[in-house]
Motif scaffolding. Structure first.
Motif, PDB file in Angstrom:
ATOM      1  N   LEU A  32      -5.125   5.827  -9.061  1.00  0.00           N
ATOM      2  CA  LEU A  32      -4.681   4.725  -8.206  1.00  0.00           C
ATOM      3  C   LEU A  32      -6.087   3.940  -7.750  1.00  0.00           C
ATOM      4  O   LEU A  32      -6.077   2.606  -7.951  1.00  0.00           O
ATOM      5  CB  LEU A  32      -4.291   4.962  -6.797  1.00  0.00           C
TER       6      LEU A  32
ATOM      7  N   ARG B 234       3.084   5.829  -3.011  1.00  0.00           N
ATOM      8  CA  ARG B 234       4.326   6.717  -3.596  1.00  0.00           C
ATOM      9  C   ARG B 234       4.302   6.634  -5.165  1.00  0.00           C
ATOM     10  O   ARG B 234       4.615   7.572  -5.655  1.00  0.00           O
ATOM     11  CB  ARG B 234       5.522   5.883  -3.070  1.00  0.00           C
ATOM     12  N   GLU B 235       3.746   5.686  -5.732  1.00  0.00           N
ATOM     13  CA  GLU B 235       3.430   5.611  -7.073  1.00  0.00           C
ATOM     14  C   GLU B 235       2.456   6.396  -7.552  1.00  0.00           C
ATOM     15  O   GLU B 235       2.735   6.708  -8.920  1.00  0.00           O
ATOM     16  CB  GLU B 235       3.343   4.274  -7.533  1.00  0.00           C
ATOM     17  N   HIS B 236       1.721   7.078  -6.735  1.00  0.00           N
ATOM     18  CA  HIS B 236       0.462   7.805  -7.267  1.00  0.00           C
ATOM     19  C   HIS B 236       0.417   8.938  -6.459  1.00  0.00           C
ATOM     20  O   HIS B 236      -0.944   9.235  -5.764  1.00  0.00           O
ATOM     21  CB  HIS B 236      -0.902   6.990  -7.325  1.00  0.00           C
ATOM     22  N   PRO B 237       1.345   9.745  -6.255  1.00  0.00           N
ATOM     23  CA  PRO B 237       1.331  10.676  -5.016  1.00  0.00           C
ATOM     24  C   PRO B 237       0.200  11.761  -5.401  1.00  0.00           C
ATOM     25  O   PRO B 237      -0.190  12.346  -4.262  1.00  0.00           O
ATOM     26  CB  PRO B 237       2.673  11.299  -4.936  1.00  0.00           C
TER      27      PRO B 237
ATOM     28  N   ARG C  10       0.881  -1.293   0.082  1.00  0.00           N
ATOM     29  CA  ARG C  10      -0.093   0.046   0.076  1.00  0.00           C
ATOM     30  C   ARG C  10       0.880   0.909   0.206  1.00  0.00           C
ATOM     31  O   ARG C  10       0.612   2.315  -0.898  1.00  0.00           O
ATOM     32  CB  ARG C  10      -1.005  -0.055   1.174  1.00  0.00           C
TER      33      ARG C  10
ATOM     34  N   VAL D  45       3.781   1.472  -0.958  1.00  0.00           N
ATOM     35  CA  VAL D  45       4.303   1.628  -2.624  1.00  0.00           C
ATOM     36  C   VAL D  45       3.401   2.389  -3.537  1.00  0.00           C
ATOM     37  O   VAL D  45       3.758   3.127  -4.257  1.00  0.00           O
ATOM     38  CB  VAL D  45       5.019   0.420  -3.008  1.00  0.00           C
ATOM     39  N   LEU D  46       2.223   1.625  -3.373  1.00  0.00           N
ATOM     40  CA  LEU D  46       1.176   2.172  -4.407  1.00  0.00           C
ATOM     41  C   LEU D  46       0.850   3.549  -3.972  1.00  0.00           C
ATOM     42  O   LEU D  46       0.549   4.570  -5.263  1.00  0.00           O
ATOM     43  CB  LEU D  46      -0.087   1.202  -4.035  1.00  0.00           C
TER      44      LEU D  46
ATOM     45  N   TYR E  22      -6.984   1.775 -11.099  1.00  0.00           N
ATOM     46  CA  TYR E  22      -6.016   0.706 -11.047  1.00  0.00           C
ATOM     47  C   TYR E  22      -6.251  -0.449 -10.053  1.00  0.00           C
ATOM     48  O   TYR E  22      -6.409  -1.525 -10.307  1.00  0.00           O
ATOM     49  CB  TYR E  22      -4.602   1.210 -10.841  1.00  0.00           C
TER      50      TYR E  22
ATOM     51  N   ASP F 160      -2.240  11.374  -7.689  1.00  0.00           N
ATOM     52  CA  ASP F 160      -3.412  11.156  -8.472  1.00  0.00           C
ATOM     53  C   ASP F 160      -4.179  10.035  -8.170  1.00  0.00           C
ATOM     54  O   ASP F 160      -3.920   8.886  -8.333  1.00  0.00           O
ATOM     55  CB  ASP F 160      -2.987  10.706 -10.043  1.00  0.00           C
ATOM     56  N   ARG F 161      -4.922  10.191  -6.980  1.00  0.00           N
ATOM     57  CA  ARG F 161      -5.597   9.062  -6.081  1.00  0.00           C
ATOM     58  C   ARG F 161      -6.806   8.453  -7.195  1.00  0.00           C
ATOM     59  O   ARG F 161      -6.839   7.311  -6.864  1.00  0.00           O
ATOM     60  CB  ARG F 161      -6.198   9.674  -4.910  1.00  0.00           C
TER      61      ARG F 161
END
Length: 83
Positions: A36, A27-30, A22, A24-25, A39, A32-33
């Motif tokens: 996320l 951090r990958e979408h800081p 969670r 990591v996810l 996805y 653009d919720r």
């Protein structure tokens, strides 16, 4: 990513997405919720089908899957304008 078709973390064997996944996810979408959540919604769809096929009588409920895949990612802050 989780190990299919059981949807367990490959590193810690917890239900995916586990707490480290969670983070990591997020951090990958800081910023653009929505991306996320879209996805994760797709992954929820895949997991629901696979988990039901493996265990049709004792698998996770829709509520459990929602909490596992989406519930944690829905921030109260993101419900307002610009969220």
């Amino acid at each position: 990513m989780g190990a299919y078709p059981l949807w367990l973390c490959r590193k810690c064997a917890a239900s995916w997405p586990c707490a480290p996944a969670r983070l990591v996810l997020l951090r990958e979408h800081p910023h653009d919720r929505v991306a996320l959540l879209v996805y994760l919604g797709g992954l929820l769809h895949d997991a629901a089908g696979e988990l039901h096929r493996l265990n049709p009588h004792d698998g996770p409920t829709p509520e459990q899957l929602f909490a596992r895949f989406l519930g944690w990612a829905i921030s109260r802050r993101s419900t307002g304008a610009g969220g």
